[in-house]
Design a protein around this motif. Structure first.
Motif, PDB file in Angstrom:
ATOM      1  N   ASP A  17      18.983-124.141 -60.872  1.00  0.00           N
ATOM      2  CA  ASP A  17      19.232-122.720 -61.006  1.00  0.00           C
ATOM      3  C   ASP A  17      19.974-122.156 -59.748  1.00  0.00           C
ATOM      4  N   ARG A  49      23.994-121.793 -59.413  1.00  0.00           N
ATOM      5  CA  ARG A  49      24.495-120.409 -59.221  1.00  0.00           C
ATOM      6  C   ARG A  49      25.325-120.177 -57.914  1.00  0.00           C
ATOM      7  N   SER A  57      24.181-119.469 -63.441  1.00  0.00           N
ATOM      8  CA  SER A  57      23.371-120.358 -63.306  1.00  0.00           C
ATOM      9  C   SER A  57      23.321-121.009 -64.678  1.00  0.00           C
ATOM     10  N   SER A  82      20.946-118.771 -66.838  1.00  0.00           N
ATOM     11  CA  SER A  82      21.443-117.507 -66.739  1.00  0.00           C
ATOM     12  C   SER A  82      20.618-116.580 -67.847  1.00  0.00           C
TER      13      SER A  82
END
Length: 536
Positions: A479, A483, A489, A492
């Protein structure tokens, strides 16, 4: 208690080493077997109903009333699942060493009820807090939950994990104890017990994901958490009703606690001769557990895949068209209820496996179980890998559909794609569990010393604990990394811009590596009981 077979003339119907609830030699005809096992399977059905009634829809609660992001919620659930799966090591240690399985089950059941009552109370606090904010809807951004409600929720959740830690390994081991492995008929019945045990397990999960997910999503979270509390009360009453039918096995001198206690005492007394004489029994127990470690380690990837069904699979399903049309009704299936595909596939396949596949295989292998436990586990690992491939392909299809209909920037929109697309990954996961999970249960029960069987089953459960920790760690790292690199990500909150397919392909690759290592170690494994299993 009578343990000497030479005294069987005085006790012609007793089970060697077992006693009844009054401490007398256990009668073979009046105790144990399927009569006792059915009481215990009923308890497992209720306990799994309670546990999955909370865990299966937990991501919806965390991302809804508690207002957490998808990534943080998935990581929190993986951490909790990891702790819940590791705590049985402590529960089994106490049961095999000090309390006994029966007492541990009773104490754990009481703690279970307390945790669920606290969870029910915690679920009411966010609603009260929102009312104070003047908001009648769940809007975490505008009115985040109070710190007290969040603290009570997590305290309740981890108390539930602690209770399960005592309940889970002891109930299954206590159920298997009702069959005498030295008796030909009961030995075969015990192998079948593990199949029907998992069938009961899955029935409890099936009812939980269908009924409780609907209650939680569309009626009340408080009621959705309160019903499992009542179920655990009924389960404890059922368990106590069967007391006079159970076979009990007294704690043995070579249990972990007894070995530790004697080691400390003898070391304090500087009695080296006593230590030497004791080391044989205790050393055999340690060696028996160590022999399981290669299988344990190579099944961690299976555990990582297993954890996705209640987290990312559920979020995946929340974006799809979940309507089911009847004659005059048009119902929408809750996202967590899609896990019913797993339970239905298990419930449908176990009778086929136990009544058709095993007898056919038995004709060729001459084994009571049809195939060896390691062969069974290996088949499950292959199916688990296939479920990840299916999940990745379906997610690629879902993302492509979102792009085609211009829904990439509309996270709340329903993708024009039926939830039935998710059925293959769920069904493959369920059939994989019939092979791998049941095989691991029987393997870890049979291949450890008799005194450590609760600990053996706890070791099996710890596979899922470590697997959940690894999965949660991967989610958190990926993540942040994704990102930082792309600004979006893999996980997301807008799943139409996320890349769960990348994560599924990663798990598929890790599963392939785990399978190859498993096959290497399984070929070299020598079974403790050669009469029941041959080489892989």
């Amino acid at each position: 208690m009578v343990t000497d077979p030479l005294l069987s003339r005085c006790f012609p119907d007793y089970v060697v080493g077992a006693i009844d609830y009054r401490g007398r030699p256990a009668s073979r005809s009046a105790s144990g077997r399927w009569t006792s096992a059915l009481f215990i399977i009923a308890v497992e059905i209720a306990e799994r109903f309670a546990f999955y009634g909370v865990s299966s829809n937990l991501i919806s609660y965390l991302t809804g009333p508690l207002g957490e992001s998808t990534a943080s919620a998935a990581a929190a659930i993986n951490a909790w699942n990891g702790v819940a799966a590791m705590l049985p090591l402590l529960g089994a240690f106490l049961a095999d060493s000090y309390l006994g399985r029966y007492r541990t089950i009773v104490i754990a059941s009481l703690l279970y009820m307390l945790s669920l009552a606290m969870l029910t109370l915690s679920s009411l606090l966010p609603s009260l807090h929102l009312a104070k904010c003047g908001d009648t809807t769940v809007d975490p951004a505008g009115c985040p939950p109070s710190p007290s409600s969040v603290a009570l929720f997590y305290a309740s959740l981890y108390l539930m994990a602690f209770a399960q830690g005592g309940h889970k390994p002891c109930v299954q081991a206590f159920g298997a104890d009702q069959f005498d492995e030295n008796h030909p008929g009961e030995c075969a019945a015990k192998s079948s017990f593990f199949n029907w045990w998992y069938l009961g397990f899955s029935c409890g999960v099936l009812v939980a994901v269908v009924v409780l997910s609907y209650v939680q999503d569309y009626i009340s979270w408080g009621l959705g958490f309160g019903i499992p509390c009542v179920a655990m009360l009924l389960a404890l009453l059922v368990f106590l009703l069967g007391t006079n039918t159970y076979r009990f096995y007294p704690l043995e001198e070579n249990s972990p606690f007894a070995c530790m206690r004697r080691t400390v005492h003898l070391a304090t007394e500087e009695d080296r001769g006593g230590l030497d004489s004791m080391d044989v029994g205790c050393g055999e127990g340690s060696e028996g557990l160590l022999r399981l470690l290669p299988t344990w380690a190579t099944c961690l990837t299976y555990a990582m895949v297993f954890g996705q069904s209640s987290t990312l699979f559920t979020k995946q399903g929340s974006t799809l068209d979940r309507r089911i049309g009847f004659i005059y009704l048009n119902l929408e299936v809750p996202p967590a209820a899609l896990q019913v595909f797993i339970s239905v596939s298990i419930v449908g396949f176990i009778p086929v496996y136990d009544r058709i596949l095993v007898p056919v295989a038995r004709k060729f292998t001459k084994l009571p179980s049809g195939i060896t436990t390691l062969q069974r586990i290996g088949a499950g690992l292959v199916l688990s890998l296939a479920s990840m491939v299916a999940a990745a392909l379906v997610e690629m299809k879902r993302l492509r559909t979102a792009r085609e209909f211009g829904l990439v920037n509309q996270p709340e929109a329903v993708i024009p794609m039926s939830f039935w697309w998710l059925a293959p990954q769920y069904v493959l996961s369920g059939v994989a569990d019939v092979f791998a999970m049941v095989g691991l249960q029987e393997f870890c029960y049979d291949q450890v010393p008799d005194a450590l069987r609760s600990l053996g089953l706890a070791l099996y459960l710890s596979i899922f604990g470590i697997g959940s920790f690894i999965s949660g760690f991967l989610v958190s790292v990926i993540d942040k990394a994704s990102r930082k690199k792309t600004g979006e990500s893999w996980f997301s909150d807008n799943l139409n811009r996320a890349h769960l397919d990348y994560f599924y392909w990663l798990l598929a690759g890790l599963s392939t590596l785990g399978l190859l290592l498993y096959l290497h170690f399984a070929q070299a494994y020598v079974y403790k009981k050669k009469g029941r299993n041959a080489s892989m």
